[in-house]
Design a protein around this motif. Sequence first.
Motif, PDB file in Angstrom:
ATOM      1  N   UNK A 106      88.244  40.774  38.355  1.00 59.59           N
ATOM      2  CA  UNK A 106      88.399  41.359  36.547  1.00 59.59           C
ATOM      3  C   UNK A 106      88.448  40.269  35.524  1.00 59.59           C
ATOM      4  N   UNK A 107      89.348  39.274  36.030  1.00 64.69           N
ATOM      5  CA  UNK A 107      89.876  38.192  34.909  1.00 64.69           C
ATOM      6  C   UNK A 107      88.466  37.420  34.685  1.00 64.69           C
ATOM      7  N   UNK A 108      87.486  37.054  35.665  1.00 58.63           N
ATOM      8  CA  UNK A 108      86.542  36.391  35.641  1.00 58.63           C
ATOM      9  C   UNK A 108      85.626  37.282  34.647  1.00 58.63           C
ATOM     10  N   UNK A 109      85.314  38.433  34.930  1.00 59.14           N
ATOM     11  CA  UNK A 109      84.416  39.584  34.306  1.00 59.14           C
ATOM     12  C   UNK A 109      84.798  39.389  32.902  1.00 59.14           C
ATOM     13  N   UNK A 110      86.106  39.537  32.178  1.00 64.02           N
ATOM     14  CA  UNK A 110      86.692  39.631  31.280  1.00 64.02           C
ATOM     15  C   UNK A 110      86.474  38.207  30.591  1.00 64.02           C
ATOM     16  N   UNK A 111      86.715  37.264  31.118  1.00 67.37           N
ATOM     17  CA  UNK A 111      86.474  35.831  30.547  1.00 67.37           C
ATOM     18  C   UNK A 111      84.893  35.572  30.113  1.00 67.37           C
ATOM     19  N   UNK A 112      84.202  36.180  30.814  1.00 66.12           N
ATOM     20  CA  UNK A 112      82.757  36.003  30.607  1.00 66.12           C
ATOM     21  C   UNK A 112      82.321  36.609  29.493  1.00 66.12           C
ATOM     22  N   UNK A 113      82.662  37.908  29.261  1.00 67.63           N
ATOM     23  CA  UNK A 113      82.467  38.546  28.075  1.00 67.63           C
ATOM     24  C   UNK A 113      83.301  37.939  26.751  1.00 67.63           C
ATOM     25  N   UNK A 114      84.307  37.534  26.817  1.00 70.89           N
ATOM     26  CA  UNK A 114      85.041  36.577  25.867  1.00 70.89           C
ATOM     27  C   UNK A 114      83.933  35.488  25.408  1.00 70.89           C
ATOM     28  N   UNK A 115      83.529  34.559  26.637  1.00 66.21           N
ATOM     29  CA  UNK A 115      82.811  33.592  26.304  1.00 66.21           C
ATOM     30  C   UNK A 115      81.294  34.060  25.827  1.00 66.21           C
ATOM     31  N   UNK A 116      80.815  35.109  26.192  1.00 65.82           N
ATOM     32  CA  UNK A 116      79.646  35.382  25.346  1.00 65.82           C
ATOM     33  C   UNK A 116      79.640  35.862  24.018  1.00 65.82           C
ATOM     34  N   UNK A 117      80.727  36.586  23.753  1.00 65.20           N
ATOM     35  CA  UNK A 117      81.124  37.285  22.405  1.00 65.20           C
ATOM     36  C   UNK A 117      81.416  36.064  21.372  1.00 65.20           C
ATOM     37  N   UNK A 118      82.170  35.047  21.986  1.00 67.80           N
ATOM     38  CA  UNK A 118      82.385  33.932  20.872  1.00 67.80           C
ATOM     39  C   UNK A 118      81.237  33.024  20.774  1.00 67.80           C
ATOM     40  N   UNK A 119      80.602  32.820  21.790  1.00 72.23           N
ATOM     41  CA  UNK A 119      79.345  31.866  21.424  1.00 72.23           C
ATOM     42  C   UNK A 119      78.205  32.448  20.703  1.00 72.23           C
ATOM     43  N   UNK A 120      78.056  33.672  20.591  1.00 73.53           N
ATOM     44  CA  UNK A 120      77.238  34.662  19.620  1.00 73.53           C
ATOM     45  C   UNK A 120      77.863  34.396  18.238  1.00 73.53           C
TER      46      UNK A 120
END
Length: 171
Positions: A151-165
């Motif tokens: 779950x932590x990995x999934x949340x951080x991946x979403x944060x990473x994708x959202x902040x890159x865009x």
Amino acid sequence: MKSRLLTAVLATALLSGCGFHLRNALSLPANLGPVRVLASDQYSALGEYLADGLQRAGAQAAPADATEGVATLQVLSEQWADTPISQDQYGRAQEFSLRYAVVFTLRRADDSVAVPQQAVELSRDYLAPAVDSIGKASERELLVRELRRDMATAILRRVDAATKHAAPVSE
């Protein structure tokens, strides 16, 4: 020897041709600033996993009591559920689906929304026969730890994708 080399070259060519690429490491933008993790429980294992993951991704950790000039990754809710998915001949649950759902949001230091509120749900199936239950509690505990880490990995991946865009494009 030649056949092994040829096999390796062909496998590499096939994998590169199909679009397979390794994931890049998480890297958060520098303009995000220090980040604090708030969870509904201050001793939350998920909160600790998130804080560790953010530090590995390059974010500067901020104390949980800091309120000015810090971004906030807030875990709004965590919910667990065990759902029986199969029964034995006596009607006793034998196989379960363990579900873990988390709702989170990320706000920048200026209180703007970096990642809007969203839910992530993960699940794992496990066997727990009623007649042979030795070790089944520890199997569930192991699944709980794995799901928290995932779950932590999934949340951080979403944060990473959202902040890159959302990051400004530099020329």
